[in-house]
Scaffold this active site. Structure first.
Site, mmCIF file in Angstrom:
data_model
loop_
_atom_site.group_PDB
_atom_site.id
_atom_site.type_symbol
_atom_site.label_atom_id
_atom_site.label_comp_id
_atom_site.label_asym_id
_atom_site.label_seq_id
_atom_site.Cartn_x
_atom_site.Cartn_y
_atom_site.Cartn_z
ATOM 1 N N ARG A 229 0.357 -9.499 19.254
ATOM 2 C CA ARG A 229 1.324 -9.192 20.311
ATOM 3 C C ARG A 229 2.716 -9.580 19.800
ATOM 4 O O ARG A 229 2.873 -10.574 19.086
ATOM 5 C CB ARG A 229 1.015 -9.988 21.594
ATOM 6 C CG ARG A 229 -0.214 -9.505 22.348
ATOM 7 C CD ARG A 229 -0.018 -8.139 22.990
ATOM 8 N NE ARG A 229 -1.178 -7.690 23.755
ATOM 9 C CZ ARG A 229 -2.103 -6.841 23.303
ATOM 10 N NH1 ARG A 229 -2.028 -6.351 22.084
ATOM 11 N NH2 ARG A 229 -3.111 -6.466 24.075
ATOM 12 N N HIS A 277 2.295 0.173 17.575
ATOM 13 C CA HIS A 277 1.145 -0.418 18.271
ATOM 14 C C HIS A 277 -0.115 0.456 18.114
ATOM 15 O O HIS A 277 -0.730 0.868 19.100
ATOM 16 C CB HIS A 277 1.461 -0.651 19.761
ATOM 17 C CG HIS A 277 0.565 -1.684 20.390
ATOM 18 N ND1 HIS A 277 0.996 -2.552 21.356
ATOM 19 C CD2 HIS A 277 -0.743 -1.990 20.187
ATOM 20 C CE1 HIS A 277 -0.010 -3.333 21.729
ATOM 21 N NE2 HIS A 277 -1.083 -3.008 21.026
HETATM 22 P P1 NAP Z 1 -10.793 -13.104 20.518
HETATM 23 O O1 NAP Z 1 -12.142 -12.620 20.088
HETATM 24 O O2 NAP Z 1 -10.619 -13.668 21.875
HETATM 25 O O3 NAP Z 1 -10.343 -14.187 19.427
HETATM 26 C C1 NAP Z 1 -9.184 -14.921 19.551
HETATM 27 C C2 NAP Z 1 -9.137 -15.958 18.437
HETATM 28 O O4 NAP Z 1 -7.905 -16.703 18.552
HETATM 29 C C3 NAP Z 1 -10.279 -16.974 18.514
HETATM 30 O O5 NAP Z 1 -10.710 -17.340 17.241
HETATM 31 C C4 NAP Z 1 -9.604 -18.161 19.215
HETATM 32 O O6 NAP Z 1 -10.188 -19.404 18.928
HETATM 33 C C5 NAP Z 1 -8.230 -18.084 18.611
HETATM 34 N N1 NAP Z 1 -7.266 -18.799 19.463
HETATM 35 C C6 NAP Z 1 -6.896 -18.535 20.735
HETATM 36 N N2 NAP Z 1 -6.012 -19.449 21.177
HETATM 37 C C7 NAP Z 1 -5.838 -20.315 20.158
HETATM 38 C C8 NAP Z 1 -5.066 -21.488 19.996
HETATM 39 N N3 NAP Z 1 -4.300 -21.963 20.989
HETATM 40 N N4 NAP Z 1 -5.135 -22.145 18.818
HETATM 41 C C9 NAP Z 1 -5.915 -21.694 17.810
HETATM 42 N N5 NAP Z 1 -6.677 -20.572 17.893
HETATM 43 C C10 NAP Z 1 -6.636 -19.899 19.058
HETATM 44 O O7 NAP Z 1 -9.698 -11.964 20.356
HETATM 45 P P2 NAP Z 1 -9.778 -10.636 19.452
HETATM 46 O O8 NAP Z 1 -10.708 -9.658 20.082
HETATM 47 O O9 NAP Z 1 -10.015 -11.039 18.047
HETATM 48 O O10 NAP Z 1 -8.294 -10.060 19.658
HETATM 49 C C11 NAP Z 1 -7.132 -10.801 19.346
HETATM 50 C C12 NAP Z 1 -5.900 -10.115 19.890
HETATM 51 O O11 NAP Z 1 -5.592 -8.954 19.118
HETATM 52 C C13 NAP Z 1 -6.033 -9.549 21.305
HETATM 53 O O12 NAP Z 1 -5.859 -10.561 22.267
HETATM 54 C C14 NAP Z 1 -4.932 -8.510 21.360
HETATM 55 O O13 NAP Z 1 -3.750 -9.082 21.860
HETATM 56 C C15 NAP Z 1 -4.727 -8.125 19.891
HETATM 57 N N6 NAP Z 1 -5.043 -6.700 19.640
HETATM 58 C C16 NAP Z 1 -4.080 -5.899 19.103
HETATM 59 C C17 NAP Z 1 -4.369 -4.560 18.864
HETATM 60 C C18 NAP Z 1 -3.349 -3.639 18.241
HETATM 61 O O14 NAP Z 1 -3.584 -2.414 18.178
HETATM 62 N N7 NAP Z 1 -2.246 -4.106 17.741
HETATM 63 C C19 NAP Z 1 -5.648 -4.056 19.141
HETATM 64 C C20 NAP Z 1 -6.600 -4.913 19.669
HETATM 65 C C21 NAP Z 1 -6.294 -6.247 19.928
HETATM 66 P P3 NAP Z 1 -11.702 -19.718 19.378
HETATM 67 O O15 NAP Z 1 -12.564 -18.868 18.452
HETATM 68 O O16 NAP Z 1 -11.854 -21.150 19.108
HETATM 69 O O17 NAP Z 1 -11.804 -19.307 20.814
#
Ligand code: NAP
Length: 314
Positions: A229, A277
């Protein structure tokens, strides 16, 4: 007495209902689907299927019992003050989207590692100048966020020979990846990362995480790739580090304001690559089965998968 069909409202300002509803109706003939605003009785809606729902709409479904997002990130949804509190929210973990994101990460890392961004500039200047070759094993890629997206990207980069380290909230064990947690762990990752990839959810704890102080911990000439983001990166600090030569390049797919304003300095910056994006889009061919399975779980009274922890914000 016959069970009343589950009523599902499709609410999106960004995705046309025709992309989803015909397949959902075929897969779940026992459920009733309607697309907002053509919802006959808002009080009868059990489930909202959402992608960027217009603010305030979900608040009209007073008997809502479940929200299924069609996106992986839920920061926009959670920031809507009219979101009904206490209704479970599931995000979409779509295998097609995960694969697409890893392709985007690998493409950006290789573009930087093989100097392709520099050769494009050299071509524009008709300059013939081979640059020093590095091996993947010479480079460390740091991944912030080891969730559904981060783990897949980290594993694929490690398979290419890169040294990969990552950072998450809870401790992880991922073969071939050096995993870190906590403030010290973040600093360890930053100090080593020739390439820093942001794949964190946007929460109160991660907003502005890539700021001047943390950019300063990266090795000189490092590269930043933000695919999560826009608000994870402090734009002013990133631009200052690029202009000062602290960073060699930034690949940015997400921005504080989207679409990126016409007069934004990123557009013409020679060290910035902008994409609109598109790092990973929801792929109905792979996502449909996930959504169907979660709606079925809800209808059977089971706990849906990939529920959002609203206290943590992801
Ligand atoms: P996810 O499965 O919820 O994983 C999030 C990761 O971030 C987890 O490893 C989590 O730790 C870690 N995390 C969260 N808060 C943290 C903190 N305060 N300190 C350290 N680590 C932290 O999410 P995802 O499915 O991988 O997606 C991630 C993000 O990508 C989405 O939220 C979205 O905003 C973005 N995204 C972008 C696009 C694009 O086209 N640009 C597409 C899809 C998604 P834990 O494992 O310990 O919970």
């Amino acid at each position: 007495m016959a069970k009343r069909p589950t009523r599902v409202a499709f609410v999106s300002s960004e995705i046309a209902p025709a992309r989803w509803l015909p397949q959902l109706e075929t897969a779940l003939p026992e459920m009733r689907f309607e697309a907002w605003p053509e919802v006959a009785n808002a009080q009868a809606v059990d489930v909202a299927l959402v992608a960027a729902p217009p603010a305030g709409v979900l608040g009209r479904f007073s008997n809502l019992r479940f929200i299924q997002s069609l996106w992986m990130g839920v920061d926009g949804l959670l920031s809507d003050p009219t979101l009904p509190r206490g209704v479970p929210i599931a995000r979409l973990v779509d295998p097609g989207m995960v694969a697409a994101m890893s392709e985007t990460v690998v493409a950006r890392v290789l573009d930087w590692h093989r100097h392709l961004y520099r050769y494009r500039a050299q071509q524009a200047a008709r300059e013939w100048k081979p640059l020093k070759q590095f091996m993947a094993t010479d480079r460390t890629v740091g991944i912030l966020g080891l969730g559904a997206l981060g783990v897949d990207a980290a594993t694929k980069l490690a398979a290419l020979g890169f040294r990969v380290c990552g950072w998450s909230r809870r401790r992880k064990t991922i073969p071939g990846v050096f995993c870190h947690t906590g403030t010290e762990g973040l600093e360890t990752v930053l100090r080593q990362s020739d390439v820093l990839v942001c794949l964190l959810p946007l929460t109160a704890a991660t907003r502005g995480i890539v700021d001047a102080r943390r950019i300063d911990l990266l090795p000189s000439g490092a590269c930043v790739i933000n695919l999560a983001r826009g608000a994870h990166v402090v734009e002013h600090d990133l631009l200052a580090a690029l202009d000062a030569g602290r960073l060699s390049h930034a690949y940015l797919d997400v921005f504080e304001t989207e679409p990126l304003p016409d007069d934004h300095p990123y557009w013409n910056h020679p060290q910035v690559s902008v994409t609109p994006h598109i790092a990973a889009l929801t792929e109905p061919r792979t996502a449909l089965a996930k959504v169907v399975a979660n709606l079925e779980r809800f209808a059977r009274g089971e706990t849906p998968e990939a529920l959002v922890d609203t206290a943590s914000g992801y």
